[in-house]
Design an enzyme around this catalytic site. Structure first.
Site, mmCIF file in Angstrom:
data_model
loop_
_atom_site.group_PDB
_atom_site.id
_atom_site.type_symbol
_atom_site.label_atom_id
_atom_site.label_comp_id
_atom_site.label_asym_id
_atom_site.label_seq_id
_atom_site.Cartn_x
_atom_site.Cartn_y
_atom_site.Cartn_z
ATOM 1 N N THR A 40 1.150 -1.110 -0.132
ATOM 2 C CA THR A 40 -0.010 0.049 -0.193
ATOM 3 C C THR A 40 0.924 1.145 0.390
ATOM 4 O OG1 THR A 40 -1.957 -1.159 1.115
ATOM 5 C CG2 THR A 40 -2.031 1.392 1.887
ATOM 6 N N PHE A 67 1.397 5.180 0.702
ATOM 7 C CA PHE A 67 0.849 6.203 1.586
ATOM 8 C C PHE A 67 1.032 7.527 1.065
ATOM 9 C CE2 PHE A 67 -0.437 2.051 3.861
ATOM 10 C CZ PHE A 67 -0.922 2.750 4.882
#
Length: 266
Positions: free
Chosen positions: A162, A164
């Site tokens: 992921t 960010f």
């Protein structure tokens, strides 16, 4: 030493918490928020100096809500980090794996490993507030709440990351920037997007992300979000100057140091 306040959506021990630690180091104070909207408001209002915002997952794709929030708030992207999503089976200390019959799960992560449990649920498991024998979350959650990791690497795909973004009220120092995020709209005429992207291609600039989002109140019109790699003071600046002449609206969301995806380890 004063700790920097960092807003995240979710609980301590979540992957957002891991992202904040990875991007900003251990000297942080978490400001947990129940929603992404409240995360942005916390940074807007000065309740947090930074916010760690998930923007895309390598398996599930873009977090569209956060693209819209970036466009709606006057915050600056000042950094980014890539977090390897590694799910663990977590239980109370002394629990035998063979004794586990029920595992609670968060629906978002079901697509990643079929059986997932959030950091907040690990907290509830340890407090006896859920009717389950085990939890699935990060090893950080187990460490924070005094739980035991029974098994690691439950995710279906090892290459699960992921990305960010770190947002703040003030921009990052320009001399450190190697990546620029921007959003623009275009006249609704044939070839407008081709010409807009051409200003980067003509200068050999790498676009690492392109995302379109619908414009509220203007059916079938879109805002385009781009990430471009390069020194924002040289080639990127020239491309943006040309893009301004083509675009109806253009806003720089932030120029910041980029990050590389780490190599997955077994």
């Amino acid at each position: 030493m004063t700790k920097i306040a960092v807003a995240i959506q979710g609980e301590a021990g979540s992957f957002s918490h891991a992202a904040a630690l990875q991007a900003l180091g251990p000297g942080i104070r978490l400001v947990p928020c129940p929603s992404f909207e409240e995360l942005f408001r916390a940074v807007d209002a000065g309740d947090a100096a930074r916010g760690a915002v998930p923007i895309e997952n390598s398996l599930a794709g873009s977090v569209h809500e956060n693209y819209d929030l970036l466009g709606a708030h006057a915050l600056h992207v000042v950094g980014e980090t890539q977090v390897r999503v590694r799910h663990c089976l977590i239980a109370r200390p002394g629990t035998e794996r063979a004794a586990i019959r029920r595992v609670a799960s968060h629906p978002v992560a079901l697509a990643q490993c079929r059986r997932f449990f959030t950091a907040g649920s690990v907290r509830d498991l340890m407090a006896g507030r859920v009717a389950a024998d085990a939890a699935i979350a990060s090893s950080l959650a187990a460490e924070l709440y005094g739980a035991q990791v029974l098994e690691e690497g439950l995710e279906d795909h090892a290459e699960n990351y992921t990305r960010f973004l770190v947002v703040a009220r003030e921009p990052a120092p320009p001399e450190l920037a190697r990546k620029t995020s921007l959003v623009f709209t275009l006249p609704n005429v044939p070839g407008s997007l081709h010409r807009a992207l051409g200003v980067f291609a003509a200068r050999g600039l790498d676009l690492t992300k392109i995302e379109s989002r619908p414009l509220a109140g203007r059916p079938w019109e879109y805002a385009f979000y781009l990430d471009v790699v390069g020194d924002p003071r040289v080639g990127v600046a020239e491309a943006l100057a040309e893009l301004r002449r083509l675009a109806r609206d253009l806003r720089i969301l932030g120029a910041y140091p980029g990050s590389d995806i780490p190599v997955a380890k077994s």
